[in-house]
Scaffold this active site. Sequence first.
Site, PDB file in Angstrom:
ATOM      1  N   THR A 169       0.874  -1.153  -0.025  1.00 13.84           N
ATOM      2  CA  THR A 169       0.059  -0.211   0.032  1.00 13.84           C
ATOM      3  C   THR A 169       0.841   1.076   0.020  1.00 13.84           C
ATOM      4  O   THR A 169       1.999   1.163   0.279  1.00 13.84           O
ATOM      5  CB  THR A 169      -0.792   0.011   1.243  1.00 13.84           C
ATOM      6  OG1 THR A 169      -1.228  -1.134   1.586  1.00 13.84           O
ATOM      7  CG2 THR A 169      -1.990   0.943   1.355  1.00 13.84           C
ATOM      8  N   VAL A 198     -12.328  -5.377  -1.743  1.00 12.78           N
ATOM      9  CA  VAL A 198     -11.811  -4.267  -1.351  1.00 12.78           C
ATOM     10  C   VAL A 198     -11.256  -4.425   0.122  1.00 12.78           C
ATOM     11  O   VAL A 198     -11.807  -5.108   0.860  1.00 12.78           O
ATOM     12  CB  VAL A 198     -13.143  -3.226  -1.466  1.00 12.78           C
ATOM     13  CG1 VAL A 198     -12.621  -1.739  -0.588  1.00 12.78           C
ATOM     14  CG2 VAL A 198     -13.632  -2.814  -2.501  1.00 12.78           C
ATOM     15  N   THR A 220      -0.889   0.132   6.540  1.00 17.87           N
ATOM     16  CA  THR A 220      -0.489  -1.006   5.573  1.00 17.87           C
ATOM     17  C   THR A 220      -0.552  -2.312   6.138  1.00 17.87           C
ATOM     18  O   THR A 220      -0.361  -2.432   7.474  1.00 17.87           O
ATOM     19  CB  THR A 220       0.776  -0.547   4.681  1.00 17.87           C
ATOM     20  OG1 THR A 220       1.109  -1.435   3.808  1.00 17.87           O
ATOM     21  CG2 THR A 220       2.014  -0.465   5.787  1.00 17.87           C
ATOM     22  N   GLY A 221      -0.779  -3.320   5.183  1.00 18.83           N
ATOM     23  CA  GLY A 221      -0.622  -4.604   5.783  1.00 18.83           C
ATOM     24  C   GLY A 221      -1.735  -5.540   5.222  1.00 18.83           C
ATOM     25  O   GLY A 221      -2.413  -5.235   4.072  1.00 18.83           O
ATOM     26  N   HIS A 222      -2.046  -6.716   5.635  1.00 14.39           N
ATOM     27  CA  HIS A 222      -3.185  -7.335   5.572  1.00 14.39           C
ATOM     28  C   HIS A 222      -4.688  -6.550   5.539  1.00 14.39           C
ATOM     29  O   HIS A 222      -4.894  -6.510   6.857  1.00 14.39           O
ATOM     30  CB  HIS A 222      -2.953  -8.786   6.190  1.00 14.39           C
ATOM     31  CG  HIS A 222      -3.911  -9.816   5.681  1.00 14.39           C
ATOM     32  ND1 HIS A 222      -5.213 -10.304   6.471  1.00 14.39           N
ATOM     33  CD2 HIS A 222      -4.359 -10.194   4.528  1.00 14.39           C
ATOM     34  CE1 HIS A 222      -5.803 -11.100   5.843  1.00 14.39           C
ATOM     35  NE2 HIS A 222      -5.467 -11.213   4.718  1.00 14.39           N
ATOM     36  N   GLY A 223      -5.154  -6.489   4.531  1.00  9.33           N
ATOM     37  CA  GLY A 223      -6.335  -5.684   4.661  1.00  9.33           C
ATOM     38  C   GLY A 223      -7.589  -5.979   5.389  1.00  9.33           C
ATOM     39  O   GLY A 223      -8.074  -5.503   6.008  1.00  9.33           O
TER      40      GLY A 223
END
Length: 309
Positions: A169, A198, A220-223
């Site tokens: 991201t 999404v 940021t990271g695993h959504g």
Amino acid sequence: MNPTVIVVHGGGASNISKDRKERVRQGIVRAATAGYNILKEGGSAVDAVEGAVTVLEDDPEFNAGCGSVLNENGEVEMDASIMNGKDLSAGAVSAVRCVANPIKLARLVMEKTPHCFLTDQGAAKFAAAMGLPAVPGEQLVTERNVKRLEKEKHEKGAQKSDHQKSLGTVGAVAVDCRGNVAYATSTGGIVNKLAGRVGDTPCIGSGGYADNDIGAISTTGHGESILKVNLARLTLFHVEQGKTLEEAADMSLGYMKSKVKGVGGVILVNQAGDWAAKWTSTSMPWAAAKDGRLHSGIDLGETNVTDLP
């Protein structure tokens, strides 16, 4: 006059190959410098975070804009959001396809509509109405991301945990000379995602948050993990409770890891000009500009400090 500060990140990452590291470092430094120059000239925090994120969207090394990863159909679908800490105005877009800079579209949603969030076809129609040039979808597809999709599909049998996939991201947070804070976050999502998926990036409170009274954060990271714990707002809640920015970041990232096994990273600033960059992923390219000095790093325990030109 408030201290002006900008911090940018290029996404939590599992590992960045040696040949890419220097390009990623240069991209992050370019973005932070561009944002800082906007602040130095008296621009707003919103101008600065939009400017910095635009630089990263235009850089194919990052998973946003023209470097976005591909969904299961080999297409680019992007998400972005932006927020002004002065009055909590916010704008977000998701699943947008043929726009070079989704962050610019998110800002237009914030400033030119009564809404906070537009998606897919509605967002595309609005972009056209606002005169944002449409770019052919294939123009956003890079050779590297075509290969990454093939590799991901090929390896799917060996199910790598979703949590450890590329966590790219891009984002920025800033405080301007008037003491206003803002954040911006933008992404292409997860490689081989279902069409229409999404993540956290466009969701206010997960992908970022800004409130002058507390601070601004971009995540940021695993959504999916970030969404489940509302990472941005959770971190700022700890700040409200009196924790330092670093303590708040460690607490919320630790909570996400223990609760849902999610890894990621955050960048934060507050009105006083304090800033922090923290992550639980293997690495997170970041840069911060303040008082004419540029701090940057990629891996844990690594910080380079140079004078800004």
